[in-house]
Design a protein around this motif. Structure first.
Motif, PDB file in Angstrom:
ATOM      1  N   THR A   1      36.681  33.402  36.530  1.00 49.65           N
ATOM      2  CA  THR A   1      36.270  32.070  36.968  1.00 49.65           C
ATOM      3  C   THR A   1      34.780  31.812  36.763  1.00 49.65           C
ATOM      4  OG1 THR A   1      35.968  32.892  39.224  1.00 49.65           O
ATOM      5  CG2 THR A   1      38.114  31.937  38.666  1.00 49.65           C
ATOM      6  N   GLN A   2      33.987  32.880  36.647  1.00 48.33           N
ATOM      7  CA  GLN A   2      32.553  32.705  36.433  1.00 48.33           C
ATOM      8  C   GLN A   2      31.966  34.004  35.917  1.00 48.33           C
ATOM      9  OE1 GLN A   2      30.337  31.628  39.938  1.00 48.33           O
ATOM     10  NE2 GLN A   2      28.422  31.306  38.840  1.00 48.33           N
TER      11      GLN A   2
ATOM     12  N   LYS B   1      28.288  35.758  35.689  1.00 49.17           N
ATOM     13  CA  LYS B   1      26.904  35.661  36.150  1.00 49.17           C
ATOM     14  C   LYS B   1      26.010  36.547  35.294  1.00 49.17           C
ATOM     15  CE  LYS B   1      28.066  34.443  40.903  1.00 49.17           C
ATOM     16  NZ  LYS B   1      27.774  34.647  42.335  1.00 49.17           N
TER      17      LYS B   1
ATOM     18  N   ASP C   1      21.304  34.003  37.626  1.00 44.16           N
ATOM     19  CA  ASP C   1      21.785  34.432  38.949  1.00 44.16           C
ATOM     20  C   ASP C   1      21.029  35.624  39.512  1.00 44.16           C
ATOM     21  OD1 ASP C   1      24.261  32.629  39.100  1.00 44.16           O
ATOM     22  OD2 ASP C   1      24.588  33.672  37.213  1.00 44.16           O
TER      23      ASP C   1
ATOM     24  N   GLN D   1      33.158  37.108  38.147  1.00 41.49           N
ATOM     25  CA  GLN D   1      33.942  36.612  39.280  1.00 41.49           C
ATOM     26  C   GLN D   1      35.355  36.320  38.795  1.00 41.49           C
ATOM     27  OE1 GLN D   1      33.921  32.408  41.063  1.00 41.49           O
ATOM     28  NE2 GLN D   1      32.317  33.476  42.215  1.00 41.49           N
TER      29      GLN D   1
ATOM     30  N   ALA E   1      34.981  21.929  47.074  1.00 38.20           N
ATOM     31  CA  ALA E   1      33.940  22.590  46.288  1.00 38.20           C
ATOM     32  C   ALA E   1      34.531  23.699  45.420  1.00 38.20           C
ATOM     33  CB  ALA E   1      32.872  23.163  47.215  1.00 38.20           C
ATOM     34  N   GLN E   2      35.481  24.454  45.988  1.00 36.03           N
ATOM     35  CA  GLN E   2      36.126  25.509  45.208  1.00 36.03           C
ATOM     36  C   GLN E   2      36.990  24.927  44.100  1.00 36.03           C
ATOM     37  OE1 GLN E   2      37.971  27.998  48.326  1.00 36.03           O
ATOM     38  NE2 GLN E   2      36.845  29.688  47.411  1.00 36.03           N
TER      39      GLN E   2
ATOM     40  N   HIS F   1      34.847  24.109  41.373  1.00 35.78           N
ATOM     41  CA  HIS F   1      34.354  25.315  40.718  1.00 35.78           C
ATOM     42  C   HIS F   1      35.394  25.883  39.755  1.00 35.78           C
ATOM     43  CE1 HIS F   1      32.282  29.095  40.098  1.00 35.78           C
ATOM     44  NE2 HIS F   1      33.290  29.773  40.619  1.00 35.78           N
TER      45      HIS F   1
ATOM     46  N   LYS G   1      37.936  24.147  38.411  1.00 29.99           N
ATOM     47  CA  LYS G   1      38.267  23.120  37.423  1.00 29.99           C
ATOM     48  C   LYS G   1      39.695  23.303  36.916  1.00 29.99           C
ATOM     49  CE  LYS G   1      33.623  21.876  35.912  1.00 29.99           C
ATOM     50  NZ  LYS G   1      32.834  22.805  36.728  1.00 29.99           N
TER      51      LYS G   1
ATOM     52  N   ARG H   1      34.312  33.136  30.643  1.00 32.34           N
ATOM     53  CA  ARG H   1      35.046  32.298  31.596  1.00 32.34           C
ATOM     54  C   ARG H   1      36.365  31.845  30.983  1.00 32.34           C
ATOM     55  NH1 ARG H   1      35.856  27.047  33.488  1.00 32.34           N
ATOM     56  NH2 ARG H   1      35.765  26.880  35.765  1.00 32.34           N
TER      57      ARG H   1
END
Length: 199
Positions: free
Chosen positions: A32-33, A35, A40, A46, A60-61, A64, A66, A85
């Protein structure tokens, strides 16, 4: 790798030797991400695992994640430069015979006494002992007139993160995303399990 703990079973090898094993439904994970040190301050990946209804996930999640999906668990691993990602990670990275480290949260047992929590022997059951067979006994410290911090006493038991090292992967079943790992693993059935290869 992330997974959920299932029941225990037995696995027989080619020579007929039996081993106790825990069944784990592992992956697939979605990155999902990613870093990095520039943005960062450290490098990590992640990942998301499992499914969850949209009404139970914060806006918000959802923003994040999407278009990647709605995940029940999100965890971060300190690895660098391996994924992008949207990548998918499955259990094909494991093979029978691999040595892994498994972490999970133990079963919560509530408030327990010293006999169950710390394996105290308890009081003798003769010579007039009444109602105190499972009590802790004296907790004082002589002339200090107080009880030292860290004294083994009754209290909440379980619900702690426990790591078990040097477990062996016995079977890998990619069709059902199932891992069979030797020995017992902490946690209740359905608990989140983190699996890290020692390679």
């Amino acid at each position: 790798m992330l997974g959920t703990k299932g029941r225990m079973t037995q696995v027989f090898d080619e020579t007929g030797r039996v081993s106790a094993a825990t069944i784990i439904s592992a992956g697939p994970l979605t990155v999902t991400q990613v870093k990095n040190a520039e943005t960062d301050g450290y490098e990590a990946v992640q990942v998301g695992f499992g499914e969850k209804a949209a009404k139970n996930i914060a806006k918000a999640q959802q923003g994040h994640f999407k278009d990647l999906g709605l995940f029940r668990f999100v965890r971060e691993f300190r690895v660098a430069g391996m994924h992008q990602r949207g990548d998918t990670i499955d259990i094909t990275s494991f093979a029978p015979g691999d040595i892994v480290t498994v972490s999970a949260t133990t079963k919560g047992k509530g408030f327990q006494g010293v006999v169950k929590r710390h394996d105290f022997r308890g009081m003798p059951r003769t010579h007039g002992t009444k109602h105190t067979e499972r009590s802790s006994g004296s907790i004082g410290a002589g002339g200090f007139q107080r009880v030292f911090k860290g004294k083994r006493m009754a209290g909440r038991m379980g619900g702690e993160r426990v790591t078990v090292k040097n477990l062996k992967v016995l079977q890998v079943i990619p069709e059902t995303n199932t891992l069979l790992i030797s020995g017992a693993i902490p946690g209740h059935p359905g608990a989140l399990v983190e699996i890290v290869s020692n390679a």
